[in-house]
Design an enzyme around this catalytic site. Structure first.
Site, PDB file in Angstrom:
ATOM      1  N   ASN A   1       8.024  -5.399  -0.291  1.00 28.29           N
ATOM      2  CA  ASN A   1       7.878  -4.190   0.510  1.00 28.29           C
ATOM      3  C   ASN A   1       6.390  -4.111   0.814  1.00 28.29           C
ATOM      4  OD1 ASN A   1       7.591  -1.670   1.625  1.00 28.29           O
ATOM      5  ND2 ASN A   1       9.041  -0.689   0.245  1.00 28.29           N
TER       6      ASN A   1
ATOM      7  N   ARG B   1       4.858  11.225  -2.117  1.00 31.10           N
ATOM      8  CA  ARG B   1       4.411  10.965  -0.751  1.00 31.10           C
ATOM      9  C   ARG B   1       5.571  11.094   0.229  1.00 31.10           C
ATOM     10  NH1 ARG B   1       4.190   5.295   1.826  1.00 31.10           N
ATOM     11  NH2 ARG B   1       3.231   5.755   3.833  1.00 31.10           N
TER      12      ARG B   1
ATOM     13  N   HIS C   1       3.440  -4.530   9.567  1.00 32.15           N
ATOM     14  CA  HIS C   1       3.224  -4.411  11.005  1.00 32.15           C
ATOM     15  C   HIS C   1       1.840  -4.884  11.433  1.00 32.15           C
ATOM     16  CE1 HIS C   1       6.659  -1.936  10.138  1.00 32.15           C
ATOM     17  NE2 HIS C   1       5.898  -1.141   9.408  1.00 32.15           N
TER      18      HIS C   1
ATOM     19  N   ASP D   1       1.328 -15.562   6.791  1.00 30.60           N
ATOM     20  CA  ASP D   1       0.888 -16.933   6.555  1.00 30.60           C
ATOM     21  C   ASP D   1       1.020 -17.336   5.092  1.00 30.60           C
ATOM     22  OD1 ASP D   1       0.376 -17.151   9.251  1.00 30.60           O
ATOM     23  OD2 ASP D   1      -1.811 -17.129   9.046  1.00 30.60           O
TER      24      ASP D   1
ATOM     25  N   HIS E   1      12.268  -2.417   3.113  1.00 36.37           N
ATOM     26  CA  HIS E   1      11.691  -1.105   3.435  1.00 36.37           C
ATOM     27  C   HIS E   1      12.648  -0.019   2.966  1.00 36.37           C
ATOM     28  CE1 HIS E   1       8.678  -3.013   5.908  1.00 36.37           C
ATOM     29  NE2 HIS E   1       9.657  -3.755   6.404  1.00 36.37           N
ATOM     30  N   LEU E   2      12.097   1.042   2.425  1.00 38.60           N
ATOM     31  CA  LEU E   2      12.909   2.184   2.003  1.00 38.60           C
ATOM     32  C   LEU E   2      13.527   2.890   3.207  1.00 38.60           C
ATOM     33  CD1 LEU E   2      10.413   3.507  -0.641  1.00 38.60           C
ATOM     34  CD2 LEU E   2      12.740   2.762  -1.143  1.00 38.60           C
ATOM     35  N   SER E   3      12.719   3.100   4.233  1.00 39.45           N
ATOM     36  CA  SER E   3      13.192   3.816   5.415  1.00 39.45           C
ATOM     37  C   SER E   3      13.678   2.822   6.467  1.00 39.45           C
ATOM     38  CB  SER E   3      12.068   4.679   6.003  1.00 39.45           C
ATOM     39  OG  SER E   3      11.036   3.853   6.526  1.00 39.45           O
TER      40      SER E   3
ATOM     41  N   GLU F   1      12.122  -9.305   3.063  1.00 37.45           N
ATOM     42  CA  GLU F   1      11.351  -8.130   3.487  1.00 37.45           C
ATOM     43  C   GLU F   1      12.192  -6.893   3.222  1.00 37.45           C
ATOM     44  OE1 GLU F   1       9.966  -6.092   7.666  1.00 37.45           O
ATOM     45  OE2 GLU F   1       9.948  -8.279   7.581  1.00 37.45           O
TER      46      GLU F   1
ATOM     47  N   PRO G   1       0.793  -1.224   0.000  1.00 31.24           N
ATOM     48  CA  PRO G   1       0.000   0.000   0.000  1.00 31.24           C
ATOM     49  C   PRO G   1       0.827   1.276   0.000  1.00 31.24           C
ATOM     50  CG  PRO G   1      -0.093  -1.053   2.149  1.00 31.24           C
ATOM     51  CD  PRO G   1       0.599  -2.001   1.217  1.00 31.24           C
ATOM     52  N   ASN G   2       0.352   2.216  -0.784  1.00 29.40           N
ATOM     53  CA  ASN G   2       0.876   3.575  -0.887  1.00 29.40           C
ATOM     54  C   ASN G   2       2.204   3.687  -1.621  1.00 29.40           C
ATOM     55  OD1 ASN G   2      -1.352   4.731   0.562  1.00 29.40           O
ATOM     56  ND2 ASN G   2      -0.439   3.846   2.403  1.00 29.40           N
TER      57      ASN G   2
ATOM     58  N   ARG H   1      11.982   4.893  13.369  1.00 27.33           N
ATOM     59  CA  ARG H   1      10.699   5.590  13.236  1.00 27.33           C
ATOM     60  C   ARG H   1       9.793   5.253  14.426  1.00 27.33           C
ATOM     61  NH1 ARG H   1       8.410   5.025   7.461  1.00 27.33           N
ATOM     62  NH2 ARG H   1       7.081   6.681   8.284  1.00 27.33           N
TER      63      ARG H   1
ATOM     64  N   ARG I   1       6.211   0.628  14.172  1.00 32.41           N
ATOM     65  CA  ARG I   1       6.883   0.116  12.975  1.00 32.41           C
ATOM     66  C   ARG I   1       8.033  -0.849  13.312  1.00 32.41           C
ATOM     67  NH1 ARG I   1       4.871   3.123   8.683  1.00 32.41           N
ATOM     68  NH2 ARG I   1       4.170   5.209   9.263  1.00 32.41           N
TER      69      ARG I   1
ATOM     70  N   ALA J   1       2.848  -0.680   5.285  1.00 28.07           N
ATOM     71  CA  ALA J   1       2.245  -0.758   6.616  1.00 28.07           C
ATOM     72  C   ALA J   1       1.729  -2.150   6.957  1.00 28.07           C
ATOM     73  CB  ALA J   1       1.116   0.265   6.737  1.00 28.07           C
TER      74      ALA J   1
ATOM     75  N   TYR K   1      10.680   9.064   2.204  1.00 25.72           N
ATOM     76  CA  TYR K   1      10.785   8.058   1.151  1.00 25.72           C
ATOM     77  C   TYR K   1      11.568   8.507  -0.073  1.00 25.72           C
ATOM     78  CZ  TYR K   1       7.226   5.946   4.058  1.00 25.72           C
ATOM     79  OH  TYR K   1       6.546   5.422   5.120  1.00 25.72           O
TER      80      TYR K   1
END
Length: 148
Positions: free
Chosen positions: A74, A18, A80, A87, A100-102, A98, A10-11, A107, A111, A77, A23
């Site tokens: 990625n 954004r 978390h 699953d 993540h950009l940040s 897994e 998402p996003n 943070r 998170r 959200a 990001y």
């Protein structure tokens, strides 16, 4: 040829506009081009998908088992909050990184918890868009080691 799915949650379709202070200014299309370049260098095939819906991401993971050797995820959200994604990875047993950009650990505390990390090959976070080529290199190495 080794095939890797790069799956974004998402996003991430909003990258480049954004929260650029977190990001960065690269768009998802920019990141995909970086990945295509790295894939050519590594001699692997890459496919891309992005969805804002949790169920659609689960479906992509299910389908990945039939078409790809590994997944770079990625989950945004959903990392978390989604037991369903966790699953799906565990159930399909497809190697997953897994991403993540940040740096999620620098943070908000919510998170810091990941449902995905426990079933992932590894986690890459905090390197911005460069995390994607890093993840491709790591997945390629992982797959080569498991084939040997």
């Amino acid at each position: 040829m080794t095939s890797i799915l790069i799956l974004n949650g998402p996003n991430l379709n909003l990258l480049g506009t954004r929260q650029t202070e977190i990001y960065g200014s690269h768009t998802l299309a920019d990141i995909e081009e970086m990945c295509r370049s790295t894939a050519r260098e590594l001699r692997v095939s890459v496919a891309f998908a992005q969805d804002n819906a949790e169920g659609a991401l689960v479906e992509q993971i299910h389908l990945a088992r039939e078409h790809h050797d590994g997944v770079i995820l990625n989950a945004g959200a959903y990392t978390h909050s989604s037991i369903a994604l966790r699953d799906a990875i565990a159930g399909t047993e497809i190697p997953t990184i897994e991403l993540h950009l940040s740096n999620v650990f620098a943070r908000e505390t919510f998170r810091h918890e990941s449902y995905i990390a426990a079933v992932a090959v590894g986690v890459i976070c905090g390197f911005g868009p460069e995390g994607y080529p890093l993840a491709l290199r790591a997945m390629t190495l992982h797959l080569a080691q498991t084939e040997a």
